[in-house]
Every structure is written in C-alpha cells, then in structure tokens.
Design a protein around this motif. Structure first.
Motif, PDB file in Angstrom:
ATOM      1  N   ALA A  44       0.830  -1.209   0.000  1.00 39.74           N
ATOM      2  CA  ALA A  44       0.000   0.000   0.000  1.00 39.74           C
ATOM      3  C   ALA A  44       0.858   1.249   0.000  1.00 39.74           C
ATOM      4  CB  ALA A  44      -0.925  -0.012   1.214  1.00 39.74           C
ATOM      5  N   ILE A  45       1.980   1.221   0.733  1.00 39.44           N
ATOM      6  CA  ILE A  45       2.859   2.384   0.752  1.00 39.44           C
ATOM      7  C   ILE A  45       3.399   2.666  -0.638  1.00 39.44           C
ATOM      8  CG2 ILE A  45       5.113   3.175   1.564  1.00 39.44           C
ATOM      9  CD1 ILE A  45       4.463   1.923   4.223  1.00 39.44           C
ATOM     10  N   ALA A  46       3.743   1.606  -1.361  1.00 34.55           N
ATOM     11  CA  ALA A  46       4.229   1.781  -2.724  1.00 34.55           C
ATOM     12  C   ALA A  46       3.171   2.435  -3.593  1.00 34.55           C
ATOM     13  CB  ALA A  46       4.639   0.437  -3.304  1.00 34.55           C
ATOM     14  N   LEU A  47       1.915   2.047  -3.409  1.00 35.00           N
ATOM     15  CA  LEU A  47       0.834   2.627  -4.193  1.00 35.00           C
ATOM     16  C   LEU A  47       0.638   4.096  -3.836  1.00 35.00           C
ATOM     17  CD1 LEU A  47      -1.233   1.748  -6.325  1.00 35.00           C
ATOM     18  CD2 LEU A  47      -2.852   1.376  -4.474  1.00 35.00           C
ATOM     19  N   ILE A  48       0.754   4.417  -2.541  1.00 35.72           N
ATOM     20  CA  ILE A  48       0.607   5.796  -2.101  1.00 35.72           C
ATOM     21  C   ILE A  48       1.683   6.674  -2.726  1.00 35.72           C
ATOM     22  CG2 ILE A  48       0.784   7.327  -0.102  1.00 35.72           C
ATOM     23  CD1 ILE A  48      -0.505   5.103   1.546  1.00 35.72           C
ATOM     24  N   CYS A  49       2.901   6.152  -2.768  1.00 27.78           N
ATOM     25  CA  CYS A  49       4.017   6.947  -3.269  1.00 27.78           C
ATOM     26  C   CYS A  49       3.894   7.253  -4.753  1.00 27.78           C
ATOM     27  CB  CYS A  49       5.333   6.223  -3.003  1.00 27.78           C
ATOM     28  SG  CYS A  49       5.757   6.165  -1.247  1.00 27.78           S
ATOM     29  N   THR A  50       3.097   6.478  -5.493  1.00 25.09           N
ATOM     30  CA  THR A  50       2.935   6.729  -6.918  1.00 25.09           C
ATOM     31  C   THR A  50       1.868   7.768  -7.199  1.00 25.09           C
ATOM     32  OG1 THR A  50       1.296   4.971  -7.159  1.00 25.09           O
ATOM     33  CG2 THR A  50       3.608   4.355  -7.448  1.00 25.09           C
TER      34      THR A  50
ATOM     35  N   ASP B 194     -11.329  -4.547  -3.221  1.00 32.25           N
ATOM     36  CA  ASP B 194     -12.114  -4.217  -4.403  1.00 32.25           C
ATOM     37  C   ASP B 194     -11.417  -4.748  -5.657  1.00 32.25           C
ATOM     38  OD1 ASP B 194     -10.643  -1.820  -5.910  1.00 32.25           O
ATOM     39  OD2 ASP B 194     -10.436  -1.460  -3.762  1.00 32.25           O
ATOM     40  N   ALA B 195     -12.183  -4.914  -6.724  1.00 29.46           N
ATOM     41  CA  ALA B 195     -11.677  -5.557  -7.933  1.00 29.46           C
ATOM     42  C   ALA B 195     -10.533  -4.769  -8.577  1.00 29.46           C
ATOM     43  CB  ALA B 195     -12.817  -5.746  -8.936  1.00 29.46           C
ATOM     44  N   PHE B 196     -10.612  -3.446  -8.546  1.00 31.85           N
ATOM     45  CA  PHE B 196      -9.574  -2.647  -9.193  1.00 31.85           C
ATOM     46  C   PHE B 196      -8.247  -2.786  -8.463  1.00 31.85           C
ATOM     47  CE2 PHE B 196      -7.357   1.495  -9.807  1.00 31.85           C
ATOM     48  CZ  PHE B 196      -7.040   1.327 -11.145  1.00 31.85           C
ATOM     49  N   TYR B 197      -8.276  -2.674  -7.144  1.00 30.53           N
ATOM     50  CA  TYR B 197      -7.029  -2.827  -6.373  1.00 30.53           C
ATOM     51  C   TYR B 197      -6.487  -4.245  -6.529  1.00 30.53           C
ATOM     52  CZ  TYR B 197      -3.696  -2.622  -2.521  1.00 30.53           C
ATOM     53  OH  TYR B 197      -2.547  -2.660  -1.770  1.00 30.53           O
ATOM     54  N   SER B 198      -7.383  -5.233  -6.576  1.00 32.82           N
ATOM     55  CA  SER B 198      -6.949  -6.616  -6.785  1.00 32.82           C
ATOM     56  C   SER B 198      -6.220  -6.744  -8.116  1.00 32.82           C
ATOM     57  CB  SER B 198      -8.158  -7.559  -6.743  1.00 32.82           C
ATOM     58  OG  SER B 198      -8.792  -7.532  -5.475  1.00 32.82           O
ATOM     59  N   LEU B 199      -6.737  -6.079  -9.128  1.00 40.29           N
ATOM     60  CA  LEU B 199      -6.083  -6.099 -10.437  1.00 40.29           C
ATOM     61  C   LEU B 199      -4.700  -5.463 -10.360  1.00 40.29           C
ATOM     62  CD1 LEU B 199      -6.098  -6.494 -13.533  1.00 40.29           C
ATOM     63  CD2 LEU B 199      -7.275  -4.284 -13.705  1.00 40.29           C
ATOM     64  N   LEU B 200      -4.592  -4.329  -9.687  1.00 41.70           N
ATOM     65  CA  LEU B 200      -3.295  -3.662  -9.560  1.00 41.70           C
ATOM     66  C   LEU B 200      -2.274  -4.564  -8.869  1.00 41.70           C
ATOM     67  CD1 LEU B 200      -4.321  -0.034  -8.472  1.00 41.70           C
ATOM     68  CD2 LEU B 200      -3.576  -0.805 -10.734  1.00 41.70           C
TER      69      LEU B 200
ATOM     70  N   ASP C 297       1.108  -6.085 -10.422  1.00 44.25           N
ATOM     71  CA  ASP C 297       2.372  -5.723  -9.788  1.00 44.25           C
ATOM     72  C   ASP C 297       3.232  -6.954  -9.516  1.00 44.25           C
ATOM     73  OD1 ASP C 297       4.116  -3.723  -8.540  1.00 44.25           O
ATOM     74  OD2 ASP C 297       3.603  -4.726  -6.668  1.00 44.25           O
ATOM     75  N   PHE C 298       2.583  -8.071  -9.191  1.00 43.63           N
ATOM     76  CA  PHE C 298       3.299  -9.305  -8.915  1.00 43.63           C
ATOM     77  C   PHE C 298       3.515 -10.154 -10.177  1.00 43.63           C
ATOM     78  CE2 PHE C 298       2.441  -8.177  -4.616  1.00 43.63           C
ATOM     79  CZ  PHE C 298       3.296  -8.924  -3.805  1.00 43.63           C
ATOM     80  N   GLY C 299       3.042  -9.663 -11.313  1.00 48.97           N
ATOM     81  CA  GLY C 299       3.212 -10.396 -12.555  1.00 48.97           C
ATOM     82  C   GLY C 299       2.387 -11.663 -12.636  1.00 48.97           C
ATOM     83  N   LEU C 300       1.212 -11.656 -12.012  1.00 53.06           N
ATOM     84  CA  LEU C 300       0.343 -12.830 -11.986  1.00 53.06           C
ATOM     85  C   LEU C 300      -0.842 -12.641 -12.938  1.00 53.06           C
ATOM     86  CD1 LEU C 300       0.301 -13.363  -8.110  1.00 53.06           C
ATOM     87  CD2 LEU C 300       1.840 -14.404  -9.784  1.00 53.06           C
TER      88      LEU C 300
END
Length: 216
Positions: free
Chosen positions: A6-12, A48-54, A58-61
């Motif tokens: 989450a911190i990584a997402l905040i920093c972007t 939520d679905a959008f964050y799950s997608l992100l 991010d993990f390349g899955l």
C-alpha cells in the motif's frame, strides 16, 4: 493500510487526496476458548476488484487477465498485505468494556481470489486473553488517513461462546464529511496535506462492531 504494497501505491500518487483509494469489505470473528477467554480475532479483508487487479499486475500474476489465479499464484501472493511496518495497528481498534486491547501481529494468513477480488484472512491473538462472557467487545476497522475505506459486510460472529448479541453501529456520514471539509478548508491551495499534518479523519467513517456476551 500500512502494508509495504500500500505504501508503494501511495508513493505513486501525484498528490494526497481526501477520499479513499482502496475499498475493503471486512469480516470479524472473535475466537473464545472453553473457559470463556477471548483468545484471538480472525480478520477477513476482501479487496475491491480494481485494487486486486493492480496487485496481481504488480506481482506479474494472471497473465491471461481472466481474474482467476491458480493455487500456485495464490500461494505466491499470500502475505502481500501482511508486511506491516512498525507501529501499524492493522487498521483495527479493539476494546473490552471501553478499555483498549492489545493485539498481536498477524498469523495463520490465507489468500484466495474470488470473482476477481483478493480475499485474505489473518488471526491476531489478544494479549492477556480476557474473559468475554459478561462483557462487551468493541471492534472498529478503519484507516486513520482514510486512504483505505472499510465496510463491515462480511461474517461477524463469536466462535466458542453462545449468548452473544452482535450489533453494527454505522457511522454518521454527514458528520464525517463536515469534519473532513473543515480540515480541508484549513489547508492552503498549494499546501501539501501530509506535510501540514492533515488530521486523521478515517475513524469518522468507520463502522463499530459491538459484541455483548451474557455471563456464564
């Protein structure tokens, strides 16, 4: 939440915003032993679905983009949200008869992908294992910064103890919005909210779960 992901997402983000960016449906289970002592709390987070997608990207899955993970991919992702930094309380405040409870770091972590949403569970031990029978347990999941919004829509129950009444106390959203607007009005147009010490308004939007259990 204060996980590394989450911190990584905040920093972007280009600038801090006064509204949630992550939405979680939460569930809470109070785990009681045979003696009536509150041993632990099991917490469920359905992202939520959008964050799950992100996160999966991010993990390349999920390279085919069908929002379905294999068991191996779920295992690879398990624990992504459990890398808590020092001082993070797991976005959960628990009290017994009004007195704060201390909870351990998470254990027994699980993760599955359901209908395009990442669902994780973890267990937190209650330090001191206080007796729950005859007392009232309050739990309130929230992110103080309101970057993550929690909605208590999943299973809420007491495991191991009968005779408990469970109530959900919904927040006063109008009062919460007024508190947020008041805080925003005090910021200058070009002032950074984080540097200015933007007040923690997340609790104003939090649902409180109250479990009142009859004496044995």
């Amino acid at each position: 939440m204060r996980s590394l992901a989450a911190i990584a997402l905040i920093c972007t983000a280009t600038a801090p915003q006064a509204h949630p960016h992550i939405f979680i449906d939460a569930g809470l289970v109070a785990i009681v032993d045979d003696a009536g002592a509150l041993q632990a709390v099991e917490v469920t987070w359905a992202y939520d679905a959008f964050y799950s997608l992100l996160i999966t990207e991010d993990f390349g899955l999920d390279p085919d983009g069908d929002a379905v993970l294999t068991p191996q991919e779920e295992e690879q992702l398990r624990g992504f949200d459990m890398q808590w930094i020092p001082g993070y309380d797991g976005d959960l405040v628990a009290r017994l008869d009004g007195a704060p409870l201390k909870l351990s770091r998470p254990r027994d972590v699980s993760l599955v992908m359901r209908e395009g949403r990442i669902v994780t569970t973890h267990v937190r031990d209650v330090v001191g294992a206080p007796v729950l029978a005859g007392h009232s347990l309050s739990m309130k999941p929230f992110d103080p910064t309101y970057y993550t919004a929690y909605d208590v829509t999943l299973n809420v129950t007491v495991e191991g103890l009968d005779g408990c009444m469970i109530a959900r106390h919904l927040p006063d959203l109008d009062a919460g919005m007024k508190q947020m607007q008041s805080a925003l009005s005090k910021l200058g147009r070009d002032e950074d909210a984080i540097e200015a010490g933007f007040p923690e308004v997340g609790e104003a939007f939090a649902t409180e779960v109250e479990m009142t259990c009859a004496p044995r």
